[in-house]
Design an enzyme around this catalytic site. Structure first.
Site, short mmCIF file in Angstrom:
data_model
loop_
_atom_site.label_atom_id
_atom_site.label_comp_id
_atom_site.label_asym_id
_atom_site.label_seq_id
_atom_site.Cartn_x
_atom_site.Cartn_y
_atom_site.Cartn_z
N LEU A 137 0.86 -1.17 0.00
CA LEU A 137 0.00 0.00 0.00
C LEU A 137 0.90 1.23 0.00
O LEU A 137 1.96 1.23 0.62
CB LEU A 137 -0.90 0.04 1.25
CG LEU A 137 -1.96 -1.06 1.40
CD1 LEU A 137 -2.72 -0.85 2.71
CD2 LEU A 137 -2.92 -1.07 0.22
N ASP A 138 0.47 2.29 -0.68
CA ASP A 138 1.21 3.54 -0.64
C ASP A 138 1.37 4.02 0.80
O ASP A 138 0.55 3.73 1.67
CB ASP A 138 0.48 4.64 -1.41
CG ASP A 138 0.42 4.38 -2.91
OD1 ASP A 138 1.17 3.51 -3.40
OD2 ASP A 138 -0.38 5.05 -3.58
N VAL A 139 2.41 4.81 1.03
CA VAL A 139 2.63 5.40 2.36
C VAL A 139 1.38 6.13 2.84
O VAL A 139 0.98 6.01 4.00
CB VAL A 139 3.84 6.36 2.32
CG1 VAL A 139 3.92 7.16 3.62
CG2 VAL A 139 5.13 5.60 2.08
N THR A 141 -1.73 5.66 2.01
CA THR A 141 -2.97 4.88 1.96
C THR A 141 -3.05 3.98 3.18
O THR A 141 -2.08 3.29 3.52
CB THR A 141 -3.02 4.02 0.68
OG1 THR A 141 -2.96 4.87 -0.46
CG2 THR A 141 -4.31 3.20 0.63
#
Length: 310
Positions: A137-139, A141
């Site tokens: 997951l993105d930082v 998100t």
């Protein structure tokens, strides 16, 4: 700390110093901003602030921090919850501001460091800095994320994500109103041709398919449930921005600064709400869900004023 001289590439002319420095060095944008705040980015001897714009033909003087070790470092992470754990997998509720794994461009907390601090041993398969990581997951998100603990789980889950047999459900709050309210975005994604720290819909990009359904409409935004067929970097953020409806708070992809200030968001409104997959050893189908964290709930409360459910 070391001094580096960095010419500004043509593609970064006019960009904010913190955003450009992050792209040029691989540091996080937060860390780049901290360097600016300490007077560590200079042009002709004069310190630049993080919000200054880079001119053409510039040569920056940058005080670069010493590189951190590449491998997980035990670091407790407040707010990281465990949704499920057995000898093969651990499913976590990842807060925003936490990377999936350590990297040379990130000096904040990461999932593997948090699990190390919790004395959770993960699979040794994969590169040293991302062992056990089967999907990221993105930082910025939040939400459900699975990490492999056993080697068999790593192999089976990597294949499941690659073959798209995992059910990934996100909720995204996007600016404006999606029309139609249900649809599929089938548009290839690759590196932005002039802003390489961003992704974009481009010819020749990798196949990317996103399905969405609006579940609530507000005066200035829609809340959508999103199902991913593919799992490209920043896929939801890029596809929504390409439609002209970036995620609220996602200024990297063109979101309104006004809405960011109004809602208090310092990251994109994007949450990994549900993850379903066949257990890598037993084959049993399992589903986990994550509730919205406080910052996303607050943003909804602000934007729901006179909202109309669809």
């Amino acid at each position: 700390m070391s001094l580096r001289l960095m010419p500004v590439p043509d593609g970064l002319v006019g960009e904010r110093v913190d955003a450009a420095l992050a792209r040029m060095t691989g540091l996080s944008r937060t860390k780049a901003g901290e360097i600016c705040a300490g007077g560590g980015v200079r042009l002709d001897g004069a310190a630049l602030s993080k919000s200054d714009r880079l001119p053409a033909d510039a040569l920056l003087e940058v005080d670069m921090p010493a590189p951190r070790p590449v491998g997980p470092v035990a670091t407790p992470v407040e707010g990281l919850g465990v949704l499920y754990e057995d000898e093969d997998v651990i499913v976590i509720d990842k807060p925003a501001g936490v990377a999936a794994h350590p990297s040379m461009g990130w000096d904040g907390p990461d999932v593997l460091g948090a699990l190390t601090a919790m004395h959770v041993r993960v699979a040794t398969s994969g590169a040293a800095e991302r062992q056990g990581i089967v999907s990221r997951l993105d930082v910025g998100t939040s939400g459900v994320m699975v990490v492999a603990k056993s080697e068999i789980a790593y192999c089976v889950l990597k294949r499941a994500f690659r073959e798209h047999t995992v059910n990934k459900v996100y909720h995204a709050l996007v600016q404006g109103h999606l029309d139609p309210t249900s649809g599929t975005i089938d548009a290839p994604i690759g590196r932005h041709p002039s802003r390489e720290w961003r992704m974009a819909v481009i010819d020749g990009g990798r196949e990317s398919v996103t399905h969405y359904d609006v579940i609530e409409s507000m005066p200035t935004a829609d809340l959508a449930e999103v199902h991913l067929e593919t799992g490209r970097t920043h896929q939801i953020r890029v596809h929504m921005a390409a439609l002209g409806h970036p995620c609220v708070g996602d200024e990297t992809y063109g979101a309104s600064q006004c809405l960011s200030r109004r809602t208090g968001l310092v990251r994109q409104w994007l949450h990994a709400h549900e993850l379903g997959l066949a257990h890598p050893v037993t084959g049993q189908w399992m589903t986990w869900r994550s509730n919205y964290p406080a910052d996303l709930v607050h943003a909804l409360d602000v934007l729901r004023d006179t909202s109309v459910l669809r």
